[in-house]
Write a protein that holds these residues in place. Structure first.
Motif, PDB file in Angstrom:
ATOM      1  N   UNK A   7       0.545  -1.378  -0.294  1.00 55.45           N
ATOM      2  CA  UNK A   7      -0.325  -0.176  -0.272  1.00 55.45           C
ATOM      3  C   UNK A   7       0.902   1.500  -0.464  1.00 55.45           C
ATOM      4  N   UNK A   8       1.949   1.600   0.647  1.00 52.19           N
ATOM      5  CA  UNK A   8       3.011   2.099   0.867  1.00 52.19           C
ATOM      6  C   UNK A   8       3.408   2.703  -0.415  1.00 52.19           C
ATOM      7  N   UNK A   9       4.016   1.691  -1.340  1.00 50.50           N
ATOM      8  CA  UNK A   9       4.039   1.821  -2.666  1.00 50.50           C
ATOM      9  C   UNK A   9       3.385   2.373  -3.774  1.00 50.50           C
ATOM     10  N   UNK A  10       1.915   2.021  -3.727  1.00 51.56           N
ATOM     11  CA  UNK A  10       1.169   2.064  -4.279  1.00 51.56           C
ATOM     12  C   UNK A  10       0.431   4.090  -4.343  1.00 51.56           C
ATOM     13  N   UNK A  11       1.045   3.528  -3.019  1.00 49.77           N
ATOM     14  CA  UNK A  11       0.312   5.487  -2.560  1.00 49.77           C
ATOM     15  C   UNK A  11       1.770   6.686  -3.099  1.00 49.77           C
ATOM     16  N   UNK A  12       2.916   6.021  -3.399  1.00 51.42           N
ATOM     17  CA  UNK A  12       4.222   6.449  -3.732  1.00 51.42           C
ATOM     18  C   UNK A  12       3.291   6.552  -5.406  1.00 51.42           C
ATOM     19  N   UNK A  13       3.513   5.781  -5.521  1.00 52.34           N
ATOM     20  CA  UNK A  13       3.356   5.980  -7.505  1.00 52.34           C
ATOM     21  C   UNK A  13       2.016   6.619  -7.728  1.00 52.34           C
ATOM     22  N   UNK A  14       0.659   6.705  -7.035  1.00 45.85           N
ATOM     23  CA  UNK A  14       0.222   7.378  -7.624  1.00 45.85           C
ATOM     24  C   UNK A  14       0.530   8.894  -7.120  1.00 45.85           C
ATOM     25  N   UNK A  15       1.709   9.199  -6.887  1.00 44.78           N
ATOM     26  CA  UNK A  15       1.917  10.826  -5.727  1.00 44.78           C
ATOM     27  C   UNK A  15       2.911  11.043  -7.096  1.00 44.78           C
ATOM     28  N   UNK A  16       3.807   9.869  -7.523  1.00 44.22           N
ATOM     29  CA  UNK A  16       4.624   9.712  -8.216  1.00 44.22           C
ATOM     30  C   UNK A  16       4.204  11.172  -9.883  1.00 44.22           C
ATOM     31  N   UNK A  17       4.329  11.428 -10.278  1.00 48.07           N
ATOM     32  CA  UNK A  17       4.193  12.543 -11.691  1.00 48.07           C
ATOM     33  C   UNK A  17       4.130  11.697 -12.759  1.00 48.07           C
ATOM     34  N   UNK A  52      15.634  -4.706   3.153  1.00 50.54           N
ATOM     35  CA  UNK A  52      16.042  -4.120   1.662  1.00 50.54           C
ATOM     36  C   UNK A  52      14.265  -3.284   1.258  1.00 50.54           C
ATOM     37  N   UNK A  53      13.831  -3.760   1.197  1.00 51.86           N
ATOM     38  CA  UNK A  53      12.131  -3.256   0.700  1.00 51.86           C
ATOM     39  C   UNK A  53      11.657  -2.103   1.492  1.00 51.86           C
ATOM     40  N   UNK A  54      12.150  -1.697   2.763  1.00 47.86           N
ATOM     41  CA  UNK A  54      11.608  -0.270   3.840  1.00 47.86           C
ATOM     42  C   UNK A  54      12.867   0.219   2.556  1.00 47.86           C
ATOM     43  N   UNK A  55      14.418   0.168   2.794  1.00 48.63           N
ATOM     44  CA  UNK A  55      15.667   1.685   2.450  1.00 48.63           C
ATOM     45  C   UNK A  55      15.383   2.175   1.173  1.00 48.63           C
ATOM     46  N   UNK A  56      14.432   0.744  -0.431  1.00 52.21           N
ATOM     47  CA  UNK A  56      14.071   0.740  -0.783  1.00 52.21           C
ATOM     48  C   UNK A  56      13.233   2.406  -0.971  1.00 52.21           C
ATOM     49  N   UNK A  57      12.194   2.025   0.066  1.00 52.27           N
ATOM     50  CA  UNK A  57      10.978   2.536  -0.216  1.00 52.27           C
ATOM     51  C   UNK A  57      11.332   4.206   0.063  1.00 52.27           C
ATOM     52  N   UNK A  58      11.905   4.268   1.389  1.00 50.27           N
ATOM     53  CA  UNK A  58      12.434   5.746   1.809  1.00 50.27           C
ATOM     54  C   UNK A  58      13.103   5.798   1.404  1.00 50.27           C
ATOM     55  N   UNK A  59      14.050   5.060   0.069  1.00 48.85           N
ATOM     56  CA  UNK A  59      15.067   6.361  -0.737  1.00 48.85           C
ATOM     57  C   UNK A  59      14.246   7.685  -1.429  1.00 48.85           C
ATOM     58  N   UNK A  60      13.004   5.741  -2.424  1.00 48.15           N
ATOM     59  CA  UNK A  60      11.915   6.383  -3.455  1.00 48.15           C
ATOM     60  C   UNK A  60      11.377   7.712  -2.266  1.00 48.15           C
ATOM     61  N   UNK A  61      10.932   7.768  -0.984  1.00 45.92           N
ATOM     62  CA  UNK A  61      10.043   9.058  -0.890  1.00 45.92           C
ATOM     63  C   UNK A  61      10.982  10.072  -1.082  1.00 45.92           C
TER      64      UNK A  61
END
Length: 129
Positions: A7-17, A52-61
Motif C-alpha cells: 500500500x505504501x508503494x502504491x501510494x507513492x506511485x499515485x503521487x509520483x508524476x 531492503x524493501x523498506x530502504x528502497x521505499x524510504x529512498x524513493x520517498x
C-alpha cells in the motif's frame, strides 16, 4: 506486513508524476512497472528482503519529497552552460518536435559561447612545435 508495504508503494506511485515528454524513459512510469513486477501477487506477495524493501521505499520517498533539494539548497539556479530550465526540458524531452527545437537552441548556444569554447579548446589542446 507485506500488505502495508504494498500500500505504501502504491501510494507513492499515485503521487509520483509521469512526464509525457519522456516517453519510454520516465522515472514515474519505470517506478510503476517495477512495483507491479515486485508485487505480482498484490498484498499477498512474500518479500524475501523486507529491510531492503523498506530502504528502497524510504529512498524513493526522499526523492519524491525533494528532501535533498531542501537539505542542500542551491544559492542560484544556474549551470555551466547558461541554459534555462525550459531549454533543459527540451534537451531531455523525447520526440521529433523537441529534437528540432533542441537543434535550434544548441546552435544558438554555440554561436553565443563560441569564444569561450575556443579558449577552452586552446587550453586543452597541446601545442605543436
Amino acid at each position: 506486513m507485506a500488505a502495508s508495504r504494498y500500500r505504501r508503494f502504491l501510494k507513492l506511485c499515485e503521487e509520483w508524476p509521469v512526464d509525457e515528454t519522456k516517453r519510454g524513459r520516465d522515472l514515474g512510469t519505470y517506478l510503476r512497472q517495477r512495483v507491479a513486477q515486485a508485487f505480482r501477487e498484490g498484498e499477498n506477495t512474500q518479500i524475501a528482503e523486507p529491510e531492503a524493501c523498506d530502504q528502497m521505499y524510504e529512498s524513493l520517498a526522499r526523492l519524491h519529497s525533494n528532501y535533498y533539494k531542501h537539505k542542500y539548497p542551491r544559492p542560484r539556479d544556474t549551470s555551466f552552460s547558461g541554459l534555462s530550465v525550459e531549454e533543459y526540458k527540451l534537451v531531455l524531452a523525447t520526440g521529433i518536435e523537441s529534437t528540432a527545437a533542441l537543434s535550434d537552441t544548441l546552435e544558438d548556444f554555440k554561436d553565443v559561447n563560441k569564444g569561450t569554447w575556443k579558449k577552452l579548446q586552446e587550453k586543452v589542446t597541446p601545442e605543436v612545435s
